[in-house]
Design a protein around this motif. Structure first.
Motif, mmCIF file in Angstrom:
data_model
loop_
_atom_site.group_PDB
_atom_site.id
_atom_site.type_symbol
_atom_site.label_atom_id
_atom_site.label_comp_id
_atom_site.label_asym_id
_atom_site.label_seq_id
_atom_site.Cartn_x
_atom_site.Cartn_y
_atom_site.Cartn_z
ATOM 1 N N ARG A 41 0.841 -1.204 0.000
ATOM 2 C CA ARG A 41 0.000 0.000 0.000
ATOM 3 C C ARG A 41 0.874 1.252 0.000
ATOM 4 N NH1 ARG A 41 -3.548 -1.090 4.606
ATOM 5 N NH2 ARG A 41 -4.100 -3.089 3.691
ATOM 6 N N GLN A 42 1.939 1.204 0.843
ATOM 7 C CA GLN A 42 2.845 2.353 0.927
ATOM 8 C C GLN A 42 3.507 2.631 -0.422
ATOM 9 O OE1 GLN A 42 5.385 1.299 4.121
ATOM 10 N NE2 GLN A 42 4.041 2.140 5.687
ATOM 11 N N ILE A 43 3.955 1.547 -1.073
ATOM 12 C CA ILE A 43 4.646 1.716 -2.353
ATOM 13 C C ILE A 43 3.687 2.260 -3.406
ATOM 14 C CG2 ILE A 43 5.726 0.468 -4.257
ATOM 15 C CD1 ILE A 43 6.963 -1.327 -2.086
ATOM 16 N N ALA A 44 2.466 1.734 -3.404
ATOM 17 C CA ALA A 44 1.467 2.197 -4.368
ATOM 18 C C ALA A 44 1.233 3.690 -4.198
ATOM 19 C CB ALA A 44 0.171 1.422 -4.167
ATOM 20 N N ARG A 45 1.138 4.114 -2.919
ATOM 21 C CA ARG A 45 0.915 5.534 -2.650
ATOM 22 C C ARG A 45 2.117 6.350 -3.127
ATOM 23 N NH1 ARG A 45 0.334 5.907 3.095
ATOM 24 N NH2 ARG A 45 -1.296 4.349 2.859
ATOM 25 N N ALA A 46 3.320 5.865 -2.804
ATOM 26 C CA ALA A 46 4.541 6.579 -3.164
ATOM 27 C C ALA A 46 4.666 6.707 -4.681
ATOM 28 C CB ALA A 46 5.758 5.853 -2.596
ATOM 29 N N SER A 47 4.352 5.611 -5.411
ATOM 30 C CA SER A 47 4.528 5.665 -6.861
ATOM 31 C C SER A 47 3.473 6.550 -7.500
ATOM 32 C CB SER A 47 4.496 4.252 -7.463
ATOM 33 O OG SER A 47 3.184 3.791 -7.530
ATOM 34 N N MET A 48 2.273 6.602 -6.866
ATOM 35 C CA MET A 48 1.232 7.480 -7.380
ATOM 36 C C MET A 48 1.682 8.942 -7.259
ATOM 37 S SD MET A 48 -2.725 6.797 -6.499
ATOM 38 C CE MET A 48 -2.820 7.901 -5.098
ATOM 39 N N LEU A 49 2.231 9.254 -6.056
ATOM 40 C CA LEU A 49 2.719 10.613 -5.824
ATOM 41 C C LEU A 49 3.847 10.957 -6.796
ATOM 42 C CD1 LEU A 49 2.721 10.876 -1.924
ATOM 43 C CD2 LEU A 49 1.317 12.167 -3.546
ATOM 44 N N ALA A 50 4.733 10.003 -7.023
ATOM 45 C CA ALA A 50 5.858 10.238 -7.924
ATOM 46 C C ALA A 50 5.351 10.512 -9.334
ATOM 47 C CB ALA A 50 6.799 9.040 -7.916
ATOM 48 N N ASN A 51 4.370 9.707 -9.770
ATOM 49 C CA ASN A 51 3.796 9.901 -11.109
ATOM 50 C C ASN A 51 3.155 11.266 -11.231
ATOM 51 O OD1 ASN A 51 4.508 7.537 -12.315
ATOM 52 N ND2 ASN A 51 2.675 6.431 -11.603
ATOM 53 N N LEU A 52 2.454 11.635 -10.167
ATOM 54 C CA LEU A 52 1.773 12.932 -10.146
ATOM 55 C C LEU A 52 2.793 14.047 -10.293
ATOM 56 C CD1 LEU A 52 -1.280 13.521 -9.701
ATOM 57 C CD2 LEU A 52 -0.630 14.328 -7.418
ATOM 58 N N ALA A 53 3.873 13.951 -9.499
ATOM 59 C CA ALA A 53 4.923 14.970 -9.532
ATOM 60 C C ALA A 53 5.538 15.036 -10.924
ATOM 61 C CB ALA A 53 5.986 14.650 -8.493
ATOM 62 N N ARG A 54 5.796 13.843 -11.509
ATOM 63 C CA ARG A 54 6.427 13.781 -12.823
ATOM 64 C C ARG A 54 5.527 14.434 -13.864
ATOM 65 N NH1 ARG A 54 7.506 8.046 -13.468
ATOM 66 N NH2 ARG A 54 8.470 8.144 -11.422
ATOM 67 N N SER A 55 4.222 14.110 -13.786
ATOM 68 C CA SER A 55 3.304 14.668 -14.780
ATOM 69 C C SER A 55 3.184 16.172 -14.603
ATOM 70 C CB SER A 55 1.934 14.003 -14.680
ATOM 71 O OG SER A 55 1.343 14.305 -13.435
ATOM 72 N N GLN A 56 3.282 16.613 -13.336
ATOM 73 C CA GLN A 56 3.227 18.063 -13.105
ATOM 74 C C GLN A 56 4.438 18.737 -13.714
ATOM 75 O OE1 GLN A 56 2.647 18.608 -8.930
ATOM 76 N NE2 GLN A 56 0.504 19.148 -9.180
ATOM 77 N N VAL A 57 5.629 18.098 -13.467
ATOM 78 C CA VAL A 57 6.852 18.643 -14.054
ATOM 79 C C VAL A 57 6.726 18.688 -15.569
ATOM 80 C CG1 VAL A 57 9.304 18.201 -14.451
ATOM 81 C CG2 VAL A 57 8.360 17.992 -12.151
ATOM 82 N N ALA A 58 6.209 17.561 -16.125
ATOM 83 C CA ALA A 58 6.052 17.491 -17.573
ATOM 84 C C ALA A 58 5.094 18.585 -18.044
ATOM 85 C CB ALA A 58 5.535 16.113 -17.976
ATOM 86 N N GLY A 59 4.005 18.767 -17.292
ATOM 87 C CA GLY A 59 3.028 19.780 -17.637
ATOM 88 C C GLY A 59 3.639 21.174 -17.657
ATOM 89 N N LEU A 60 4.481 21.447 -16.636
ATOM 90 C CA LEU A 60 5.148 22.745 -16.572
ATOM 91 C C LEU A 60 6.061 22.929 -17.775
ATOM 92 C CD1 LEU A 60 6.003 23.115 -12.793
ATOM 93 C CD2 LEU A 60 4.369 24.446 -14.129
ATOM 94 N N GLN A 61 6.763 21.819 -18.124
ATOM 95 C CA GLN A 61 7.681 21.896 -19.259
ATOM 96 C C GLN A 61 6.914 22.221 -20.540
ATOM 97 O OE1 GLN A 61 9.694 18.173 -18.951
ATOM 98 N NE2 GLN A 61 11.436 19.051 -17.833
ATOM 99 N N VAL A 62 5.776 21.533 -20.702
ATOM 100 C CA VAL A 62 4.948 21.787 -21.894
ATOM 101 C C VAL A 62 4.528 23.254 -21.909
ATOM 102 C CG1 VAL A 62 2.717 21.319 -22.938
ATOM 103 C CG2 VAL A 62 4.139 19.415 -22.150
ATOM 104 N N ALA A 63 4.100 23.733 -20.726
ATOM 105 C CA ALA A 63 3.663 25.128 -20.623
ATOM 106 C C ALA A 63 4.809 26.072 -20.969
ATOM 107 C CB ALA A 63 3.170 25.399 -19.199
ATOM 108 N N ASP A 64 6.028 25.742 -20.464
ATOM 109 C CA ASP A 64 7.196 26.577 -20.754
ATOM 110 C C ASP A 64 7.461 26.627 -22.246
ATOM 111 O OD1 ASP A 64 7.608 27.262 -18.206
ATOM 112 O OD2 ASP A 64 9.251 25.855 -17.808
ATOM 113 N N GLN A 65 7.399 25.411 -22.879
ATOM 114 C CA GLN A 65 7.674 25.352 -24.321
ATOM 115 C C GLN A 65 6.643 26.184 -25.097
ATOM 116 O OE1 GLN A 65 7.738 21.211 -25.117
ATOM 117 N NE2 GLN A 65 9.854 20.957 -24.371
ATOM 118 N N HIS A 66 5.397 26.042 -24.617
ATOM 119 C CA HIS A 66 4.305 26.766 -25.262
ATOM 120 C C HIS A 66 4.573 28.273 -25.199
ATOM 121 C CE1 HIS A 66 0.330 27.354 -26.780
ATOM 122 N NE2 HIS A 66 0.001 28.153 -25.751
ATOM 123 N N LYS A 67 4.941 28.718 -23.975
ATOM 124 C CA LYS A 67 5.235 30.130 -23.752
ATOM 125 C C LYS A 67 6.378 30.597 -24.661
ATOM 126 C CE LYS A 67 4.491 32.189 -19.252
ATOM 127 N NZ LYS A 67 5.003 32.009 -17.881
#
Lengths: 149, 80, 252
Positions: B46-72
């Motif tokens: 359960r702990q690992i599942a939670r941790a990997s979910m958070l990691a994925n979320l963070a990664r997608s956020q970073v990716a999202g920011l990068q996309v936004a930066d490129q767009h800008k």
């Protein structure tokens, strides 16, 4: 109190308890290194005086009898060299038998050992009854042969 | 086969309480060990599942920011 | 000309298997086999011991507790030695997996020691006439149980993995000196407990009884290895929770 601090306290308590238990166990170990004394040791005065101790040896053959009061049992413990008389009131364990090992807790007045607890000490042999009988017969034959010679 | 009947087997020559008591004690110990281990495993999963979910979320956020930066950046390029 | 076939590129070094990411799936494959083996061996051992073997001349059918008591006692002592072995390896080579192996062994060792003590008490009551005595054999076995508990409490109480591994390893190595004391206690001192029925000098048991006891011991071995591997897998997951290979295991 933070959960971490609380946990640390729990753990410290657990470790302390364990250390204390280990201390008492080691103490018990040291005190009981001589779990019992043989009749020879007792006659030689090696057993502790003035406090209870254990005697260990074999129950002498044909020595077990009930005293006239009907409750006190009487038997002799021997190490084949010296023999000591034991008096005991109580239940005997299943494996208590003449010719077999015994360990009794009690006190010695220089003549009679008065036991408060009697335990049976068995050996490390495991065999079916028929095999035991064969061993006994062979033993008997050996003794008879010796007697003839 | 050493025994003649079930009742003889259960009685164990009068030592049934001690023999079967030992078996029950060991069965309980083995079951407890299995249950505790399975519990620890589930909790870890359960702990690992939670941790990997958070990691994925963070990664997608970073990716999202990068996309936004490129767009800008491309917008700025287009404005020049 | 190079000899670099893809096979040569794989690291066949022994330490390859010491990497948690390699060991984890390997252990996972072995567990079902070991457990099946344990069940089959125990079934045969119990059939021979409880149904085929005759009663004992001295102890009647009460002696049958031996099929549980001796395997669990042997296992409790042996697991501690293996634990100390992995601890030495950990302190010398600083391998991560060896410390985890020691920590995975400890609970199984503690359960075995507890089973040995409980079955011993249930055997002592009818035969000796007492559940417990403080003789050297019984007392040193109790100490082994507490050493296991102490090891578990110590390693779990320290949050920092490196320090936890190190402290546990030291305790395991210090405590291993208790094992020969248990084994030889019945020869070194006067004890109520009898001597060993099986030793380097041979055995003092009837063949059928010995066969059943050895089968049960083998079953206990397989069970202990399987449980240790199951536990070390959980410990690996806990330690490596933040690594990529664990997160890619598709646990969800």
């Amino acid at each position: 109190m933070s959960p971490r601090r609380k946990r640390m306290l729990w753990v410290a308590g657990a470790l302390l308890t364990l250390a204390l238990v280990a201390f008492f166990v080691v103490n018990a170990f040291r005190e009981n290194l001589v779990f019992f004394y043989s009749p020879t040791q007792i006659v030689a005065g090696e057993a502790p005086e003035g406090r209870a101790f254990r005697i260990g040896g074999m129950v002498a053959e044909h020595s077990l009898q009930r005293q006239r009061d009907g409750v006190t049992l009487q038997f002799a413990v021997t190490d084949t060299d010296k023999t000591i008389e034991v008096h005991y009131q109580g239940l005997l364990p299943d494996l208590f038998k003449e010719g077999k090992g015994v360990v009794a807790q009690g006190s010695w007045d220089g003549k009679v050992f008065t036991a408060t607890e009697v335990l049976a000490k068995h050996d490390e042999n495991y065999m079916p009854p028929e095999a035991q009988e064969a061993v006994n017969k062979a033993h008997q034959r050996a003794i008879e042969k010796k007697a003839v010679q | 086969m050493y025994w003649n009947s079930w009742s003889e087997f259960i009685a164990m020559g009068g030592y049934g309480v001690y023999v079967w008591g030992s078996f029950i004690a060991c069965s309980v110990a083995i079951c407890m060990e299995g249950v505790l281990l399975a519990h620890a495993r589930r909790q870890t999963m359960r702990q690992i599942a939670r941790a990997s979910m958070l990691a994925n979320l963070a990664r997608s956020q970073v990716a999202g920011l990068q996309v936004a930066d490129q767009h800008k950046a491309s917008q700025q390029e287009g404005a020049q | 000309m190079t000899m670099d076939t893809p096979k040569n590129k794989v690291n066949w070094h022994l330490f390859h298997y010491a990497a948690p990411s390699t060991f984890y799936p390997l252990a996972g494959k072995a567990i079902p086999w070991l457990m099946t083996l344990a069940v089959v061996l125990a079934a045969i051992g119990l059939w021979i011991g409880m149904a085929v073997a005759p009663s004992d001349a001295q102890q009647g059918d009460g002696y049958r507790i031996i099929y549980l008591h001796v395997p669990s006692s042997w296992m409790a002592m042996f697991i501690y030695i293996v634990m100390a072995f992995w601890s030495v390896i950990h302190l010398v080579w600083k391998t991560r997996l060896s410390a985890l192996m020691a920590q995975a062994l400890a609970p199984t060792g503690a359960w075995m020691a507890l089973m040995s003590l409980v079955t011993g008490a249930l055997w002592g009551k009818p035969m000796w006439g007492t559940w417990w005595v403080w003789d050297a054999r019984l007392t040193s076995m109790l100490l082994l149980f507490f050493l296991y508990l102490g090891f578990i409490a110590l390693t779990r109480s320290i949050d920092d993995p490196d320090r936890s591994d190190q402290a546990g390893s030291l305790l395991a190595i210090v405590g291993v000196f208790n094992v020969p004391v248990i084994y030889f206690s019945v020869y070194w001192w006067n004890t109520l407990h009898q001597g060993a029925s099986v030793s380097s000098k041979g055995s003092s048991m009837a063949g059928v009884m010995l066969a059943a006891m050895l089968l049960m011991s083998l079953a206990a071995w397989m069970y202990s290895i399987a449980m240790t591997l199951r536990r070390v897998r959980v410990l690996i997951l806990q330690r490596e929770a933040s690594t990529r290979w664990v997160q890619e295991l598709n646990i969800l």
